[in-house]
Design a protein around this motif. Structure first.
Motif, short mmCIF file in Angstrom:
data_model
loop_
_atom_site.label_atom_id
_atom_site.label_comp_id
_atom_site.label_asym_id
_atom_site.label_seq_id
_atom_site.Cartn_x
_atom_site.Cartn_y
_atom_site.Cartn_z
N TYR A 40 -2.04 -7.25 7.87
CA TYR A 40 -1.38 -7.74 6.67
C TYR A 40 -0.96 -9.21 6.81
O TYR A 40 -1.20 -10.02 5.90
N ALA A 68 -7.26 -12.13 -1.09
CA ALA A 68 -7.67 -10.73 -1.01
C ALA A 68 -9.08 -10.53 -0.46
O ALA A 68 -9.42 -9.43 -0.04
N GLU A 93 0.84 -1.22 0.00
CA GLU A 93 0.00 0.00 0.00
C GLU A 93 0.87 1.26 0.00
O GLU A 93 0.56 2.22 0.70
N SER A 115 -4.05 -6.70 -1.09
CA SER A 115 -5.08 -5.80 -1.61
C SER A 115 -5.69 -6.45 -2.85
O SER A 115 -5.02 -7.20 -3.57
#
Length: 288
Positions: free
Chosen positions: A63, A216, A33, A99
């Motif tokens: 994460y 994800a 990110e 993500s």
DNA sequence: GTCAGACCTATGCG
DNA sequence: ACGCATAGGTCTG
């Protein structure tokens, strides 16, 4: 940061689920990110630094899915000899929460390619279309943003050595650019619906859809099947892989994929995706 | 619905 | 060395 449940950083980042981390001088370097992360594990301590600025502990916890009750998950999926071996060898491996966008693009690239090639493709894409961040004189590149890729021509994307996948990447980027909620909307869906929606994107078949669901969208029951996992599943079932007359493995068909993955979900249960990741790393490390 | 064949590219095998 | 199959599959006809 003090780890309060078991975790193995090396297994987690080496198992093949994530392509853009690299280890140097005992530290893992990654870019998540837009944050460059430098991470090292020392027993039950997880040491990390972030650039260009501080990131909260919760970001790291999220994460690396440190919120998952791993002992419980491993107990539940431990259903056969192969998975038991995999768990013994790679205990502490966790699924990384990626993500949606980067995961989708990464796994579209990953089709019919080897890991070294995939890493090259993603590095090329990031260097060409991502943002440069300099840390201690060293350049890092973030994952390309939707808009950047949507504006690029197919030929420009091909310069990143992604081959015929360039067409898919371009088309996906344009769809998301035109409908920014397209992917996040899918969070409402359950696994089956999500998987089928993802499959409507170009370059996304059952395997990629399962990877994106698992890595994800928090669908831990998703069980991606590639050539390696297919071999383990047949082994667990005590059967041979379908072969052609010359003895080579027949390509995996969609109907076979569906059958094998629903078997795996019945066999391993709600956390089948964790089983898949342990088995994948295990069978590949055994092959070397 | 099912099934070959084609497909970019770098790597690794013989 | 160097050609050839293969790789965390998907699409087309």
């Amino acid at each position: 940061m003090k780890l309060d449940s078991h975790f193995n950083l090396d297994h987690t980042l080496s198992c093949g689920q994530i392509f853009r981390w690299a280890k140097a001088n005992g530290w893992w370097y990654g870019i998540v990110e837009g944050n460059i992360l430098k991470v090292r594990q020392d027993g039950d301590e997880l040491l990390y630094t972030a650039y260009p600025e501080y990131v909260a502990e919760d970001f790291i916890k999220r994460y690396f899915r440190l919120d998952d009750d791993l002992s419980n998950i491993l107990r539940r999926i431990n259903k056969d000899v192969e998975i038991n071996n995999a768990i013994q060898q790679f205990n502490g491996l966790r699924i990384v929460r990626q993500s949606v966008w980067s995961c989708l693009i990464s796994y579209v690239c990953a089709t019919n390619a080897s890991i070294a090639v995939i890493e090259n493709m993603l590095r090329n894409l990031s260097e060409k279309f991502g943002d440069e961040i300099i840390v201690n004189g060293k350049a890092f590149f973030s994952f390309p943003k939707v808009k950047k890729l949507a504006k690029a021509s197919v030929n420009e994307i091909k310069q990143c050595k992604v081959g015929y996948r360039a067409q898919y990447l371009s088309e996906i980027a344009k769809q998301v650019e035109n409908n920014p909620n397209l992917l996040e909307e899918l969070r409402k869906s359950d696994y089956i619906e999500l998987r089928d929606e993802l499959r409507s994107l170009p370059g996304v078949g059952p395997k990629v859809a399962d990877c994106v669901s698992l890595f994800a969208f928090d669908k831990l029951e998703a069980f991606p099947i590639d050539v390696w996992i297919r071999r383990v599943i047949y082994q667990i079932r005590g059967a041979g892989i379908p072969r052609t007359k010359d003895g080579t493995e027949k390509p995996l068909t969609v109907s076979e994929y569906t059958e094998l993955s629903s078997f795996a979900r019945r066999h391993y249960g709600l956390f089948a995706g964790y089983a898949q990741e342990y088995l994948f790393y295990y069978i590949r490390s055994k092959d070397r």
